[in-house]
Design an enzyme around this catalytic site. Structure first.
Site, short mmCIF file in Angstrom:
data_model
loop_
_atom_site.label_atom_id
_atom_site.label_comp_id
_atom_site.label_asym_id
_atom_site.label_seq_id
_atom_site.Cartn_x
_atom_site.Cartn_y
_atom_site.Cartn_z
N HIS A 1 43.47 -16.81 -20.46
CA HIS A 1 42.78 -16.01 -21.47
C HIS A 1 43.56 -16.16 -22.79
CE1 HIS A 1 41.67 -12.19 -23.50
NE2 HIS A 1 40.63 -12.12 -22.67
N ASP B 1 49.82 -12.61 -15.83
CA ASP B 1 48.74 -11.81 -16.39
C ASP B 1 47.93 -11.25 -15.21
OD1 ASP B 1 46.34 -10.88 -17.36
OD2 ASP B 1 45.94 -12.60 -18.65
N GLN C 1 43.02 -9.26 -14.09
CA GLN C 1 41.86 -9.34 -13.20
C GLN C 1 42.27 -9.19 -11.73
OE1 GLN C 1 38.82 -9.40 -14.26
NE2 GLN C 1 39.06 -10.00 -16.42
N LYS D 1 40.10 -2.24 -16.89
CA LYS D 1 39.38 -3.07 -15.92
C LYS D 1 39.55 -2.51 -14.51
CE LYS D 1 40.29 -7.19 -18.67
NZ LYS D 1 39.06 -7.52 -19.38
N CYS E 1 36.90 -15.55 -24.00
CA CYS E 1 38.28 -15.64 -24.53
C CYS E 1 39.06 -16.73 -23.81
CB CYS E 1 39.01 -14.31 -24.43
SG CYS E 1 38.26 -13.03 -25.41
N1 PMP Z 1 43.84 -11.59 -19.53
C1 PMP Z 1 42.71 -11.67 -18.81
C2 PMP Z 1 42.66 -12.61 -17.65
C3 PMP Z 1 41.62 -10.89 -19.16
O1 PMP Z 1 40.48 -10.98 -18.46
C4 PMP Z 1 41.72 -10.00 -20.26
C5 PMP Z 1 40.55 -9.14 -20.69
N2 PMP Z 1 39.35 -9.82 -20.83
C6 PMP Z 1 42.92 -9.95 -20.96
C7 PMP Z 1 43.96 -10.76 -20.57
C8 PMP Z 1 43.11 -9.05 -22.15
O2 PMP Z 1 43.09 -7.72 -21.74
P1 PMP Z 1 43.06 -6.55 -22.84
O3 PMP Z 1 41.97 -6.94 -23.80
O4 PMP Z 1 42.71 -5.36 -22.04
O5 PMP Z 1 44.39 -6.50 -23.46
#
Ligand code: PMP
Length: 407
Positions: A124, A201, A204, A227, A365
């Site tokens: 991401h 990270d 998910q 999430k 993203c």
């Molecule tokens: N990493 C992953 C794999 C994600 O899916 C997301 C959220 N889409 C993020 C990072 C970023 O998370 P946040 O916007 O809650 O900081």
């Protein structure tokens, strides 16, 4: 293991799921973007503002100590959920903040020209851009581990790229686009053998898997609360105690100090050293309630339920001609990224929305991953335990209908 939940009753805990959208019952298939919230979480936030609202760690009055107790209680529950000591868990606004904290406080002072940061092709942007900022400022380089056609991390490529110049490896536990669940413990063992620090990270992963951080062997683990049924603007960063001791603060201000003089300030102990300013108190308390809720259902039951829904969805979508799924890793999480021949992802998502079905369309993203597959965007249906077989059938029917309209 606790008794298997009655999933239809569980669904009734989520008020928004009774909504109509464009005159149709809502089918929410965007939980990887943000999950819906159960009544227990909404109630915890509401109750805090109605009954206890005060700032934390600053007041000796009754409301102040109730707020502090509830806030620190939520940290303790969250820490127990991932099996780490509470004083190693920094509360953040989410994964993005957590990864940036590691980038600015751990990496920036340590890396220099000649060093390498290793990432993977399935990251991401939150796990790419902070490292690019570090690379720009320090002169370090970035290298990327490849993925296989099924969307798994290529472990041979990982081993080949873990050369002596690599100082840090940052990678996702579960891909938000492909659903791939990476073998974190194996990857961290390879990295550790070579003295490489690992940043995982977990955005998910925590909503869908039982995660025991000590058994993963990583150095840092970042996650997001919204999430995993919690409020937006909440999350955490776990780090090994030694890193938390050695890292300088990221932000300065109230809460993160023990004593301030103009000549010299003494910082508070971790994790408070990294929590400057008034935090999202109600949000964190809501996240504590989310953890209680997930634990009551049982992460093993949640995982089994989502895997069963995924199998049904994959079988049903495979019947639709011209539908291509991105990410076929064995044991993947319940995320289905797809395209239908001749239909743009946004057009398809718009037609699905008219049927009351919420899927995400776009690059998720993950521009580099889209480029790898040679597409600009995909549609993504991401499932949670509160989804149903009927909803999967509605998705399949709506895609079939949209396909004829868009062809
Ligand atoms: N990493 C992953 C794999 C994600 O899916 C997301 C959220 N889409 C993020 C990072 C970023 O998370 P946040 O916007 O809650 O900081």
């Amino acid at each position: 293991m606790s008794a298997r939940p009655d999933w239809l009753r569980v669904r009734a805990d989520f008020p928004v799921l009774t909504r109509q959208v464009h005159g149709k019952p809502l089918v929410y298939l965007d939980s990887a973007n943000t999950s819906q919230k159960p009544q227990a979480v909404i109630r915890a936030v509401d109750d805090f503002y109605r009954e206890h609202n005060a700032n934390v760690s600053r007041a000796v009055h009754a409301l102040g100590s109730e707020a502090t107790e509830a806030y620190e209680g939520a940290r303790a529950r969250l820490a127990r959920f991932i099996n780490v000591p509470a004083d190693e868990l920094v509360l953040t606004s989410g994964t993005t903040f957590g990864i940036n904290l590691v980038a600015y406080s751990w990496a920036l002072p340590r890396l220099s020209a000649g060093d390498t940061i290793l990432l993977t092709r399935m990251e991401h942007h939150a796990n790419i851009v902070p490292w690019q900022i570090v690379a720009e400022r320090t002169g370090a380089s970035i290298k990327v581990v490849d993925i296989t056609p099924a969307g798994e991390l290529d472990l041979d490529d990982l081993r080949a790229k873990l050369t002596g110049d690599v100082k840090l490896l940052a990678f996702t536990h579960v891909s938000n686009v492909l659903g791939t669940v990476n073998p974190v413990a194996v990857i961290c063992r390879e990295a550790r053998k070579r003295g490489v620090v690992t940043v995982v990270d977990g955005s998910q992963a925590l909503p869908h898997l039982a995660v025991d951080i000590p058994s993963l062997g990583c150095d840092f683990y970042a996650f997001t609360g919204h999430k995993m049924l919690g409020p937006t603007g909440t999350g955490g960063l776990w780090a090994r105690r030694q890193h938390l001791r050695e890292m300088p603060p990221f932000l300065g201000g109230g809460e993160m100090i023990r004593e301030v003089r103009f000549e010299k300030t003494v910082y508070n102990d971790p994790p408070h050293k990294f929590e400057a300013g008034t935090p999202n108190i109600a949000g964190v308390i809501g996240l504590g309630a989310a953890v209680d809720y997930l634990e009551t259902l049982g992460m093993d039951h949640i995982h089994a339920r989502e895997q069963a829904l995924l199998r049904i969805a994959e079988e049903r979508l495979a019947e639709i001609p011209g539908l291509r799924i991105f990410g076929q890793a064995p044991g993947k999480a319940a995320v289905i990224s797809f395209l239908v021949d001749g239909a743009h992802a946004h057009d398809l998502a718009t037609l699905l929305d008219l049927e009351g079905i919420a899927v995400r369309s776009g690059h998720h993203c993950a521009h580099p991953l889209m480029a790898h597959f040679g597409v600009a965007a995909t549609c993504r249906a991401s499932l949670a335990f509160y989804n149903t077989h009927v909803e999967i059938e509605r998705l399949a029917e709506a895609i079939t209908k949209a396909r004829t309209l868009l062809a």
